[in-house]
Every structure is written in structure tokens, then in C-alpha cells.
Write a protein that holds these residues in place. Structure first.
Motif, PDB file in Angstrom:
ATOM      1  N   ALA A 166      31.418  51.997  57.088  1.00 43.80           N
ATOM      2  CA  ALA A 166      31.871  53.347  56.745  1.00 43.80           C
ATOM      3  C   ALA A 166      32.985  53.810  57.672  1.00 43.80           C
ATOM      4  O   ALA A 166      33.928  54.497  57.244  1.00 43.80           O
ATOM      5  CB  ALA A 166      30.697  54.321  56.781  1.00 43.80           C
ATOM      6  N   ASP A 167      32.901  53.470  58.963  1.00 51.76           N
ATOM      7  CA  ASP A 167      33.942  53.875  59.914  1.00 51.76           C
ATOM      8  C   ASP A 167      35.274  53.232  59.568  1.00 51.76           C
ATOM      9  O   ASP A 167      36.335  53.884  59.633  1.00 51.76           O
ATOM     10  CB  ASP A 167      33.531  53.489  61.332  1.00 51.76           C
ATOM     11  N   ASN A 168      35.260  51.956  59.228  1.00 49.94           N
ATOM     12  CA  ASN A 168      36.502  51.291  58.860  1.00 49.94           C
ATOM     13  C   ASN A 168      37.086  51.854  57.567  1.00 49.94           C
ATOM     14  O   ASN A 168      38.308  52.013  57.442  1.00 49.94           O
ATOM     15  CB  ASN A 168      36.270  49.785  58.718  1.00 49.94           C
ATOM     16  N   LEU A 169      36.241  52.168  56.622  1.00 52.05           N
ATOM     17  CA  LEU A 169      36.732  52.745  55.374  1.00 52.05           C
ATOM     18  C   LEU A 169      37.369  54.106  55.605  1.00 52.05           C
ATOM     19  O   LEU A 169      38.425  54.420  55.039  1.00 52.05           O
ATOM     20  CB  LEU A 169      35.590  52.847  54.358  1.00 52.05           C
ATOM     21  N   ARG A 190      28.276  37.146  46.187  1.00 50.07           N
ATOM     22  CA  ARG A 190      27.261  36.226  46.677  1.00 50.07           C
ATOM     23  C   ARG A 190      26.011  37.027  47.049  1.00 50.07           C
ATOM     24  O   ARG A 190      26.111  38.184  47.487  1.00 50.07           O
ATOM     25  CB  ARG A 190      27.751  35.460  47.910  1.00 50.07           C
ATOM     26  N   PRO A 191      24.814  36.445  46.882  1.00 50.19           N
ATOM     27  CA  PRO A 191      23.579  37.175  47.243  1.00 50.19           C
ATOM     28  C   PRO A 191      23.587  37.695  48.671  1.00 50.19           C
ATOM     29  O   PRO A 191      23.021  38.764  48.951  1.00 50.19           O
ATOM     30  CB  PRO A 191      22.487  36.118  47.030  1.00 50.19           C
ATOM     31  N   ARG A 192      24.226  36.994  49.587  1.00 53.28           N
ATOM     32  CA  ARG A 192      24.220  37.422  50.994  1.00 53.28           C
ATOM     33  C   ARG A 192      24.947  38.741  51.210  1.00 53.28           C
ATOM     34  O   ARG A 192      24.808  39.355  52.278  1.00 53.28           O
ATOM     35  CB  ARG A 192      24.861  36.346  51.868  1.00 53.28           C
ATOM     36  N   HIS A 193      25.719  39.188  50.222  1.00 50.74           N
ATOM     37  CA  HIS A 193      26.511  40.400  50.391  1.00 50.74           C
ATOM     38  C   HIS A 193      25.889  41.631  49.733  1.00 50.74           C
ATOM     39  O   HIS A 193      26.559  42.671  49.620  1.00 50.74           O
ATOM     40  CB  HIS A 193      27.921  40.186  49.830  1.00 50.74           C
ATOM     41  N   ARG A 194      24.634  41.538  49.321  1.00 50.56           N
ATOM     42  CA  ARG A 194      24.005  42.693  48.667  1.00 50.56           C
ATOM     43  C   ARG A 194      23.988  43.913  49.565  1.00 50.56           C
ATOM     44  O   ARG A 194      24.301  45.029  49.153  1.00 50.56           O
ATOM     45  CB  ARG A 194      22.581  42.326  48.240  1.00 50.56           C
ATOM     46  N   ARG A 195      23.613  43.702  50.830  1.00 49.38           N
ATOM     47  CA  ARG A 195      23.568  44.825  51.765  1.00 49.38           C
ATOM     48  C   ARG A 195      24.972  45.387  52.000  1.00 49.38           C
ATOM     49  O   ARG A 195      25.158  46.617  52.050  1.00 49.38           O
ATOM     50  CB  ARG A 195      22.953  44.374  53.087  1.00 49.38           C
ATOM     51  N   LEU A 196      25.960  44.509  52.143  1.00 50.03           N
ATOM     52  CA  LEU A 196      27.335  44.953  52.345  1.00 50.03           C
ATOM     53  C   LEU A 196      27.825  45.781  51.165  1.00 50.03           C
ATOM     54  O   LEU A 196      28.470  46.837  51.344  1.00 50.03           O
ATOM     55  CB  LEU A 196      28.240  43.735  52.552  1.00 50.03           C
ATOM     56  N   VAL A 197      27.536  45.330  49.960  1.00 46.53           N
ATOM     57  CA  VAL A 197      27.946  46.070  48.762  1.00 46.53           C
ATOM     58  C   VAL A 197      27.333  47.467  48.763  1.00 46.53           C
ATOM     59  O   VAL A 197      28.012  48.468  48.456  1.00 46.53           O
ATOM     60  CB  VAL A 197      27.556  45.289  47.492  1.00 46.53           C
ATOM     61  N   HIS A 198      26.055  47.566  49.128  1.00 47.78           N
ATOM     62  CA  HIS A 198      25.406  48.881  49.194  1.00 47.78           C
ATOM     63  C   HIS A 198      26.079  49.769  50.238  1.00 47.78           C
ATOM     64  O   HIS A 198      26.279  50.972  50.005  1.00 47.78           O
ATOM     65  CB  HIS A 198      23.923  48.723  49.516  1.00 47.78           C
ATOM     66  N   GLU A 199      26.435  49.217  51.390  1.00 48.85           N
ATOM     67  CA  GLU A 199      27.077  49.999  52.446  1.00 48.85           C
ATOM     68  C   GLU A 199      28.431  50.533  51.986  1.00 48.85           C
ATOM     69  O   GLU A 199      28.791  51.685  52.272  1.00 48.85           O
ATOM     70  CB  GLU A 199      27.248  49.145  53.701  1.00 48.85           C
ATOM     71  N   ILE A 200      29.194  49.699  51.292  1.00 44.21           N
ATOM     72  CA  ILE A 200      30.506  50.135  50.800  1.00 44.21           C
ATOM     73  C   ILE A 200      30.351  51.257  49.786  1.00 44.21           C
ATOM     74  O   ILE A 200      31.049  52.290  49.855  1.00 44.21           O
ATOM     75  CB  ILE A 200      31.263  48.944  50.181  1.00 44.21           C
ATOM     76  N   ARG A 201      29.426  51.101  48.862  1.00 43.65           N
ATOM     77  CA  ARG A 201      29.232  52.126  47.834  1.00 43.65           C
ATOM     78  C   ARG A 201      28.622  53.393  48.410  1.00 43.65           C
ATOM     79  O   ARG A 201      28.976  54.509  48.002  1.00 43.65           O
ATOM     80  CB  ARG A 201      28.367  51.550  46.711  1.00 43.65           C
ATOM     81  N   ASP A 202      27.727  53.248  49.374  1.00 41.97           N
ATOM     82  CA  ASP A 202      27.149  54.427  50.013  1.00 41.97           C
ATOM     83  C   ASP A 202      28.218  55.227  50.749  1.00 41.97           C
ATOM     84  O   ASP A 202      28.119  56.466  50.854  1.00 41.97           O
ATOM     85  CB  ASP A 202      26.042  54.020  50.993  1.00 41.97           C
ATOM     86  N   ALA A 203      29.230  54.526  51.268  1.00 42.00           N
ATOM     87  CA  ALA A 203      30.324  55.221  51.962  1.00 42.00           C
ATOM     88  C   ALA A 203      31.269  55.913  50.985  1.00 42.00           C
ATOM     89  O   ALA A 203      32.082  56.746  51.392  1.00 42.00           O
ATOM     90  CB  ALA A 203      31.105  54.237  52.824  1.00 42.00           C
ATOM     91  N   GLY A 204      31.171  55.571  49.700  1.00 44.51           N
ATOM     92  CA  GLY A 204      31.981  56.226  48.682  1.00 44.51           C
ATOM     93  C   GLY A 204      33.096  55.399  48.107  1.00 44.51           C
ATOM     94  O   GLY A 204      33.790  55.840  47.187  1.00 44.51           O
ATOM     95  N   ALA A 205      33.327  54.173  48.628  1.00 43.61           N
ATOM     96  CA  ALA A 205      34.411  53.327  48.133  1.00 43.61           C
ATOM     97  C   ALA A 205      33.948  52.494  46.940  1.00 43.61           C
ATOM     98  O   ALA A 205      32.747  52.418  46.637  1.00 43.61           O
ATOM     99  CB  ALA A 205      34.925  52.420  49.245  1.00 43.61           C
ATOM    100  N   ARG A 206      34.914  51.882  46.287  1.00 43.72           N
ATOM    101  CA  ARG A 206      34.622  51.034  45.129  1.00 43.72           C
ATOM    102  C   ARG A 206      34.601  49.570  45.537  1.00 43.72           C
ATOM    103  O   ARG A 206      35.394  49.148  46.376  1.00 43.72           O
ATOM    104  CB  ARG A 206      35.672  51.248  44.033  1.00 43.72           C
ATOM    105  N   VAL A 207      33.730  48.804  44.921  1.00 46.20           N
ATOM    106  CA  VAL A 207      33.599  47.376  45.214  1.00 46.20           C
ATOM    107  C   VAL A 207      34.250  46.574  44.094  1.00 46.20           C
ATOM    108  O   VAL A 207      34.008  46.830  42.911  1.00 46.20           O
ATOM    109  CB  VAL A 207      32.122  46.971  45.353  1.00 46.20           C
ATOM    110  N   HIS A 208      35.075  45.631  44.496  1.00 48.65           N
ATOM    111  CA  HIS A 208      35.681  44.694  43.546  1.00 48.65           C
ATOM    112  C   HIS A 208      35.133  43.311  43.858  1.00 48.65           C
ATOM    113  O   HIS A 208      35.525  42.680  44.844  1.00 48.65           O
ATOM    114  CB  HIS A 208      37.200  44.708  43.676  1.00 48.65           C
ATOM    115  N   LEU A 209      34.187  42.838  43.061  1.00 43.59           N
ATOM    116  CA  LEU A 209      33.554  41.546  43.304  1.00 43.59           C
ATOM    117  C   LEU A 209      34.490  40.412  42.886  1.00 43.59           C
ATOM    118  O   LEU A 209      35.048  40.429  41.788  1.00 43.59           O
ATOM    119  CB  LEU A 209      32.238  41.451  42.543  1.00 43.59           C
TER     120      LEU A 209
END
Length: 343
Positions: A166-169, A190-209
Motif C-alpha cells: 500500500a505504501d508503494n502504491l 500464480r497461486p503464490r500471489h493470492r495474498r499479494l493480489v488481495h493487498e493490491i486490491r485492498d489498497a484500492g489499485a487494479r490488478v492485471h494478471l
């Protein structure tokens, strides 16, 4: 601007290394134009297997690249390859490449960048070659995993891979005079990025897989025409070095930490922070990539009646050039380019 014609097999053709590349100055713009025919041929070989759920494309692409790179006028050593000589018969770490003339250089390769798995016809796959002065490419072996943060020129000084997502975003949004909700973050699907995807979306940004590999994702983060603002996630360490070479040509930044194989909490198991200049040193860096399957920066290999088209990116850090080369390959072995043009 029209380019000369050259073939994709046999001895190096019409685009020759100029005098600047032949001395001690290291690899340059002329060598980059020689290497693009190698990535084109490798991409075509890999592309014939895309969608078949077979890893044969990887072997075919590596064989073609291995054959053609031997005719390129350089004295190269593969530093980032397909493993050790025990792992693979071609393009292994430590193998020599080139015809023995021209500049001495380190070579990093990424063949297929993800399309060569059983996943099949996935986007974002590239056949890429990075070349730099001897000793300039960081050798991450035997560590295979690398956490990465890639941004373009506008955000080089505002991000820190050690900070929360969130700080970097927020830092990128401030630097770009935008809202966090406007940002697009590329992440390997990748399955290993599930937590990362949640963090990005929780911060308000959009995820492009992205599917095929993170070299294309890192380049997309640094290209102004791309919708991607930054790339985050963990991928292959070899691909990280190749991506760093591309970003050094684009003025962007790759921050990375090698991942320990030892299981542990998220806060542990990381190595020191490596920056673009640690991964690829010096300014004599060239990068060539051809799309295997379509991505944010390049079209993939396309087969038409009697011809095959490819699109490549050719970059040189010292000359500060970025060229997009669209080529048409015909059965006779000839190739016609409608580029390159500087971007």
C-alpha cells in the motif's frame, strides 16, 4: 524508416555490427540489430507449439536460438541460460556464443518465458536476449526465485520493495499526480500471489494478471503506451536479470530480493535488495525480444497464408534507442522488416 532485408537462418545477413561494436566499447546498437533475427526465429519455433500443452516448444526454440547465435559477430558467454551443462545440451551457463569476432560480452536468455509449460497458449510470452559487457550480468544461481518490483522512469526514486504494498502504491500515485484507484499493477497469475493480489486490491489499485512470464510485465511497467504502472511479485531469478537489462535500456527500475528456499514467515527468507545497477552493470547493454504470444508491448507470432509475421523490441542503453521491428517471414527464408522505428 525502412530496414534492409535479412534471413533468419545461416550466416548473419544485411544488418551488420558497425565499427563501434567491433572494438573494446562492448555491445552496442549494431549488435542489437543482429540479435533480433535470433529472437525472431526462436519465437517462431516456440509459437508453433503454443496451445498444444507440450514443452517441445522450449526445446525447439532453444535449438534454433543456439544454432543462429553462433553466427552473430560477438565473443559471448552465456551467463543467464537454461541451467548447467548437466541440465541442458544447449544454451547452458558458461557456454560460448557468437562467431568469435566482435565485442566480448555476457549473454542472458529467456526462451519462451512461460509459454513452454503445459499451460499452452498463454499471453505475455517472449523470446529474449540480453547482452552486456563481460562481468556485467549478475549471476543469481543457484537461487531460483526472486521477488521483484518493476517501475518506469517516473517512479524510480519513489518505491522501495521493503515497504508494504500500500505504501508503494500511494507513493507511485503521488508521483504521478493520480489516485491509487487509477493504478494498474501487473502480477503473475500464480497461486503464490493470492495474498499479494488481495493487498493490491485492498489498497484500492487494479490488478492485471499476466500468464506467460514477468519479463513482459516488467517491460510493460516502463512503457508509456502500456496500461501497466508497476509490476509486483515473485518469479524466476534468471528472468529478473533479463528484465533488469530491458529496464536499464528504458530508464526504468527493477528492485529485487532473492528468495530463500527455506520455509518461513513472509518477513524472512529474503536476501539483500538488489537494484537495476546491481543486476546489470554498465551502460553497454542491449536487449532484444520477440513476442511468442501477444502481450502488452508486442504482438505474438501470427501465421498467414504463405507467411509468418513477428514483432520485436530492440533496445540499446548507450545509444538510448528503442525500436519496434515488425517482420514478415516467407517460406523461401527471406525476411522483410517494416521497421525498425525509434520509440
Amino acid at each position: 524508416m525502412k530496414a534492409k532485408e535479412w534471413g533468419i537462418s545461416g550466416a548473419a545477413g544485411g544488418l551488420r555490427v558497425d565499427e563501434r561494436d567491433a572494438g573494446t566499447d562492448g555491445p552496442g546498437d549494431g549488435l542489437a540489430l543482429e540479435l533480433v533475427r535470433v529472437t525472431e526465429a526462436a519465437a517462431i519455433a516456440a509459437g508453433r507449439w503454443a496451445g498444444h500443452g507440450d514443452e517441445e516448444g522450449g526445446r525447439a526454440a532453444a535449438d534454433v536460438m543456439h544454432e543462429l547465435i553462433r553466427s552473430v559477430p560477438m565473443r559471448g558467454v552465456v551467463v543467464i541460460g537454461r541451467g548447467t551443462e548437466r541440465d541442458t545440451p544447449v544454451l547452458f551457463n558458461g557456454e560460448t556464443a557468437g562467431d568469435g569476432t566482435g565485442p566480448a560480452c555476457d549473454i542472458g536468455i529467456s526462451v519462451g518465458d512461460g509459454v513452454l509449460s503445459a499451460a499452452g497458449d498463454v499471453p505475455n510470452a517472449l523470446a529474449a536476449i540480453a547482452v552486456a559487457e563481460p562481468g556485467a550480468l549478475y549471476d543469481p544461481s543457484p537461487v531460483l526465485a526472486m521477488e521483484k518490483l518493476a517501475v518506469g522512469p517516473d517512479y524510480v526514486d519513489v518505491v522501495d520493495i521493503r515497504l508494504p504494498v500500500a505504501d508503494n502504491l500511494r507513493a507511485v500515485a503521488r508521483a504521478g499526480d493520480a489516485q491509487v484507484s487509477d493504478l494498474v499493477v501487473a502480477v503473475l497469475n500464480r497461486p503464490r500471489h493470492r495474498r499479494l493480489v488481495h493487498e493490491i486490491r485492498d489498497a484500492g489499485a487494479r490488478v492485471h494478471l499476466i500468464e506467460g512470464g514477468d519479463v513482459a510485465g516488467a517491460i510493460a511497467a516502463a512503457r508509456p503506451e502500456s496500461p501497466v504502472d508497476l509490476m509486483l511479485g515473485t518469479g524466476g531469478s534468471a528472468e529478473g536479470v533479463v528484465a533488469a537489462a530491458a529496464l536499464s535500456c528504458l530508464g526504468g527500475s527493477l528492485q529485487a530480493r532473492l528468495r530463500s528456499e527455506t520455509p518461513g514467515p513472509a518477513e524472512t527468507g529474503f536476501g539483500e535488495v538488489l537494484h537495476t545497477g546491481d543486476l546489470v552493470r554498465g551502460e553497454n547493454v542491449v536487449f532484444c525480444a520477440t513476442g511468442v504470444t501477444g502481450n502488452e508491448v508486442l504482438r505474438g507470432v501470427q501465421h498467414h497464408s504463405g507467411r509468418t509475421t513477428t514483432q520485436s523490441m530492440v533496445m540499446c542503453a548507450k545509444a538510448n534507442t528503442v525500436r519496434i521491428v515488425t517482420s514478415e517471414h516467407r517460406p523461401s527464408g527471406g525476411t522483410r522488416s517494416t521497421g525498425p522505428y525509434d520509440g
